[in-house]
Design a protein around this motif. Structure first.
Motif, short mmCIF file in Angstrom:
data_model
loop_
_atom_site.label_atom_id
_atom_site.label_comp_id
_atom_site.label_asym_id
_atom_site.label_seq_id
_atom_site.Cartn_x
_atom_site.Cartn_y
_atom_site.Cartn_z
N ASN A 31 30.96 62.82 49.68
CA ASN A 31 31.05 61.51 50.30
C ASN A 31 29.80 60.69 50.00
OD1 ASN A 31 33.57 61.91 51.49
ND2 ASN A 31 32.66 62.98 53.23
N ARG A 32 29.99 59.38 49.89
CA ARG A 32 28.90 58.51 49.48
C ARG A 32 27.90 58.28 50.61
NH1 ARG A 32 29.68 52.36 47.43
NH2 ARG A 32 30.30 52.19 49.61
N PHE A 33 26.63 58.26 50.26
CA PHE A 33 25.54 57.90 51.18
C PHE A 33 25.57 56.38 51.36
CE2 PHE A 33 21.05 56.64 51.85
CZ PHE A 33 20.73 57.43 52.95
N ALA A 92 12.69 61.24 38.51
CA ALA A 92 13.09 59.84 38.74
C ALA A 92 12.09 59.15 39.66
CB ALA A 92 14.48 59.79 39.35
N MET A 93 11.54 59.89 40.59
CA MET A 93 10.55 59.33 41.52
C MET A 93 9.16 59.25 40.90
SD MET A 93 11.59 61.50 44.90
CE MET A 93 10.22 60.90 45.87
N GLY A 94 8.99 59.87 39.73
CA GLY A 94 7.65 59.95 39.16
C GLY A 94 6.80 60.96 39.90
N GLY A 95 7.49 61.85 40.66
CA GLY A 95 6.76 62.76 41.53
C GLY A 95 6.09 63.90 40.82
N LEU A 96 6.74 64.43 39.76
CA LEU A 96 6.17 65.60 39.11
C LEU A 96 4.83 65.29 38.47
CD1 LEU A 96 9.30 67.27 37.48
CD2 LEU A 96 8.10 67.91 39.56
N LYS A 97 4.67 64.07 37.99
CA LYS A 97 3.40 63.67 37.36
C LYS A 97 2.28 63.73 38.38
CE LYS A 97 2.72 59.33 36.51
NZ LYS A 97 2.85 57.98 35.94
N LEU A 111 24.92 52.64 54.05
CA LEU A 111 23.87 52.01 54.86
C LEU A 111 23.88 52.49 56.30
CD1 LEU A 111 24.00 48.41 53.38
CD2 LEU A 111 22.01 49.91 53.36
N ASN A 112 25.02 52.99 56.79
CA ASN A 112 25.04 53.61 58.12
C ASN A 112 24.17 54.87 58.13
OD1 ASN A 112 26.79 51.89 59.70
ND2 ASN A 112 28.48 52.59 58.40
N ASP A 113 24.29 55.65 57.05
CA ASP A 113 23.45 56.86 56.92
C ASP A 113 21.98 56.47 56.78
OD1 ASP A 113 25.72 58.58 56.86
OD2 ASP A 113 26.03 58.05 54.77
N PHE A 114 21.74 55.40 56.02
CA PHE A 114 20.38 54.91 55.81
C PHE A 114 19.75 54.52 57.15
CE2 PHE A 114 17.55 51.39 53.94
CZ PHE A 114 16.59 52.29 53.51
N ARG A 115 20.53 53.83 57.99
CA ARG A 115 20.04 53.44 59.32
C ARG A 115 19.75 54.67 60.17
NH1 ARG A 115 23.10 49.77 63.89
NH2 ARG A 115 24.54 51.51 63.78
N GLU A 116 20.62 55.66 60.08
CA GLU A 116 20.41 56.90 60.84
C GLU A 116 19.11 57.59 60.43
OE1 GLU A 116 20.62 59.65 63.53
OE2 GLU A 116 22.12 58.05 63.47
N GLN A 117 18.82 57.56 59.11
CA GLN A 117 17.58 58.17 58.62
C GLN A 117 16.35 57.44 59.17
OE1 GLN A 117 17.67 61.20 56.98
NE2 GLN A 117 19.73 60.78 57.72
N LEU A 118 16.44 56.11 59.26
CA LEU A 118 15.34 55.33 59.84
C LEU A 118 15.11 55.72 61.29
CD1 LEU A 118 15.74 51.66 58.52
CD2 LEU A 118 14.13 53.40 57.78
N GLN A 169 15.73 49.30 47.77
CA GLN A 169 15.22 50.60 48.24
C GLN A 169 16.38 51.54 48.56
OE1 GLN A 169 12.92 49.35 51.60
NE2 GLN A 169 11.04 49.04 50.43
N PHE A 170 17.43 50.98 49.18
CA PHE A 170 18.60 51.78 49.52
C PHE A 170 19.26 52.35 48.27
CE2 PHE A 170 23.29 51.56 49.72
CZ PHE A 170 23.50 52.69 50.49
N GLU A 171 19.38 51.52 47.22
CA GLU A 171 20.01 51.98 45.97
C GLU A 171 19.21 53.12 45.34
OE1 GLU A 171 20.42 48.48 43.60
OE2 GLU A 171 21.97 47.62 44.91
N GLN A 172 17.86 53.03 45.44
CA GLN A 172 17.02 54.13 44.92
C GLN A 172 17.29 55.41 45.70
OE1 GLN A 172 12.98 52.77 45.14
NE2 GLN A 172 13.24 51.21 43.58
N MET A 173 17.40 55.27 47.03
CA MET A 173 17.64 56.44 47.88
C MET A 173 19.03 57.00 47.60
SD MET A 173 16.86 56.68 51.92
CE MET A 173 16.71 58.27 52.73
N GLN A 174 20.00 56.12 47.35
CA GLN A 174 21.37 56.55 47.02
C GLN A 174 21.37 57.39 45.74
OE1 GLN A 174 24.13 53.30 46.39
NE2 GLN A 174 25.50 54.12 47.96
N GLY A 175 20.56 56.93 44.74
CA GLY A 175 20.43 57.68 43.49
C GLY A 175 19.83 59.05 43.72
N MET A 176 18.83 59.13 44.60
CA MET A 176 18.22 60.42 44.92
C MET A 176 19.23 61.35 45.56
SD MET A 176 14.63 58.93 46.41
CE MET A 176 14.43 60.29 47.55
#
Length: 474
Positions: free
Chosen positions: A340-342, A455-460, A344-351, A433-440
């Motif tokens: 199921n798709r992530f 994708a986050m540039g985190g490993l670097k 904006l309701n899920d995004f609000r819940e995460q906030l 920001q939401f679209e980036q989180m959706q991609g993650m």
């Protein structure tokens, strides 16, 4: 805190590479930088001298093993000595209070006026009532706690504790400015015994400076109450004055521990390194915000990691575990796993979950140095402010819009922006920001954690080559 030391050491680590042993020559510059950073952080000069001498003694001649370079090996020595300096050599468990006595166990709060004694009394009571206390390495369960104010000098001091106690949902025993402090203490002890309280916390009067009358009064209260814990509350922002005050109280009273308040407001943080050295007593708690849950047990090793830019991920995880709704988190994980798709309701819940974690400033301080720049941009309440604005934007949407973000065309965005009281650009930024989180979330569904981090540039940033102390191994 101690950002200066972190920055200086990360620079110097890069300069001494490719040698097999730590010698006087290759450690001299780094030790000089450490000395200067400690002095600039307002650490007392005798403490600095003693610390540098110990680091030098332990470091010289030490082999540089494995994949470490000399700078990282020296950081290891500094980390160990910082931990000892802040009380790691005392072997006490963080948040451990000696409450093993015939109830009620009395805790006496001492310190100067303005140090935060009354607020800390409420925070400590709340922490004990909620079962945060550690006894012999294990959580000891919830306590029945009573608080009382013996401060009959400062206007509204008793009312302040009454208000703080109500906010913390702990029991408060009324007292009156016309009473003598000793009479208040006697009545409180009697009331606590008759009503079977396990802990009695007594808030005492402070003064604007150290004076003999104050010391005589608190010694008299100590003799009367015979507290099992006498905690010295000191303001971290006092710097060298905090050290002088600590010494005066340690000479006058048999202190059992120190609570360092307003640590979130002090970029230098030298008091944290000096007070334990001067008093010889362990730092038991630190105050990280004005909120009543802003009291943290002091872990010397974790604080040393934060000083050296390694972050304090263990405390961050504990903070999350304490406040996050596990059932909600599992529900989201199940939803994503099922395909199921992530939305904006899920995004609000995460906030909402992030808000429950408490003060954002103290959370950001626990992140490793690699994220220091991003964190520094969110200090001074900016993180909470941004969180509220994002939540306002989400609340201005209809449930259908949150479920199907593709509905959000220009006219809807203008209506949402007006409802949230923000420019349309803010709405677009939040959606980005939401679209980036959706991609993650999509990457997580596929099990592609490594792809997500790339994708986050985190490993670097996390691999050790990007600065800070990411490559340091213990």
């Amino acid at each position: 805190m101690l950002e200066n030391l972190t920055q200086r050491m990360s620079r110097v680590v890069k300069t001494i590479r490719g040698e097999a042993r730590l010698t006087e020559a290759n450690t001299q510059e780094m030790l000089r930088e450490v000395r200067m950073a400690l002095l600039e952080a307002d650490v007392a000069l005798p403490v600095v001298r003693d610390f540098i001498a110990r680091v030098k003694e332990k470091a010289l001649g030490q082999d540089v093993v494995g994949s470490l370079n000399p700078g990282q090996a020296l950081v290891g020595v500094v980390h160990k000595e910082l931990t000892a300096l802040m009380g790691g050599d005392l072997g006490a468990e963080a948040g451990e209070l000696s409450l093993a006595t015939q109830p009620p166990a009395v805790i006496l709060m001492a310190g100067l006026q303005g140090a935060g004694k009354t607020t800390t009394t409420g925070k400590l009571a709340k922490w004990l009532v909620e079962g945060g206390h550690v006894q012999q390495g294990r959580k000891s369960g919830k306590k029945k706690v009573l608080v009382v104010s013996a401060d009959v000098y400062r206007p509204a001091a008793i009312e302040q504790l009454k208000t703080v106690a109500a906010q913390a949902h702990v029991d408060f025993l009324p007292s009156d400015p016309s009473q003598k402090p000793e009479a208040i203490a006697t009545a409180a002890l009697d009331h606590a015994k008759r009503h079977h309280y396990e802990v009695l916390i007594v808030d005492t009067a402070g003064r604007l400076g150290i004076d003999e009358a104050m010391m005589r009064e608190i010694r008299a209260l100590h003799d009367l109450l015979r507290p099992i814990e006498t905690l010295f509350v000191v303001d971290a922002m006092q710097g060298q004055d905090a050290v002088n005050t600590a010494k005066a109280f340690a000479d006058a009273l048999p202190l059992t521990g120190v609570v360092l308040t307003k640590l979130d407001g002090d970029a230098r943080g030298g008091a944290a390194l000096s007070v334990r050295h001067v008093t010889g007593k362990p730092l038991k708690f630190v105050g990280m915000s004005e909120k009543l849950d802003g009291l943290e047990p002091f872990h010397p090793e974790r604080m040393a990691q934060r000083v050296l830019g390694m972050g304090d991920i263990v405390s961050l995880v504990e903070q999350a575990q304490k406040n996050i709704d596990i059932a909600e988190a599992q529900k989201l994980a199940t939803k994503i796993k099922s395909g199921n798709r992530f939305d904006l309701n899920d995004f609000r819940e995460q906030l909402q979950q992030v808000k429950k974690m408490g003060d954002m400033g103290s959370m950001l301080e626990k992140l490793p140095a690699q994220f220091a720049q991003a964190a520094s941009q969110l200090q001074g309440g900016q993180a909470e402010k941004q969180l509220r604005r994002t939540e306002g934007i989400l609340n201005s949407m209809t449930p259908a819009e949150r479920a199907k973000p593709e509905l959000l065309k220009a006219s809807r965005k203008r209506r949402i922006a007006a409802g949230a009281g923000v420019p349309v650009q803010e709405v677009n930024r939040m959606l980005s920001q939401f679209e980036q989180m959706q991609g993650m979330m999509k990457q997580m569904k596929k099990g592609g954690m490594a792809k997500m981090m790339r994708a986050m540039g985190g490993l670097k940033g996390l691999g050790g080559g990007g600065g800070g102390f990411g490559g340091f191994r213990r």
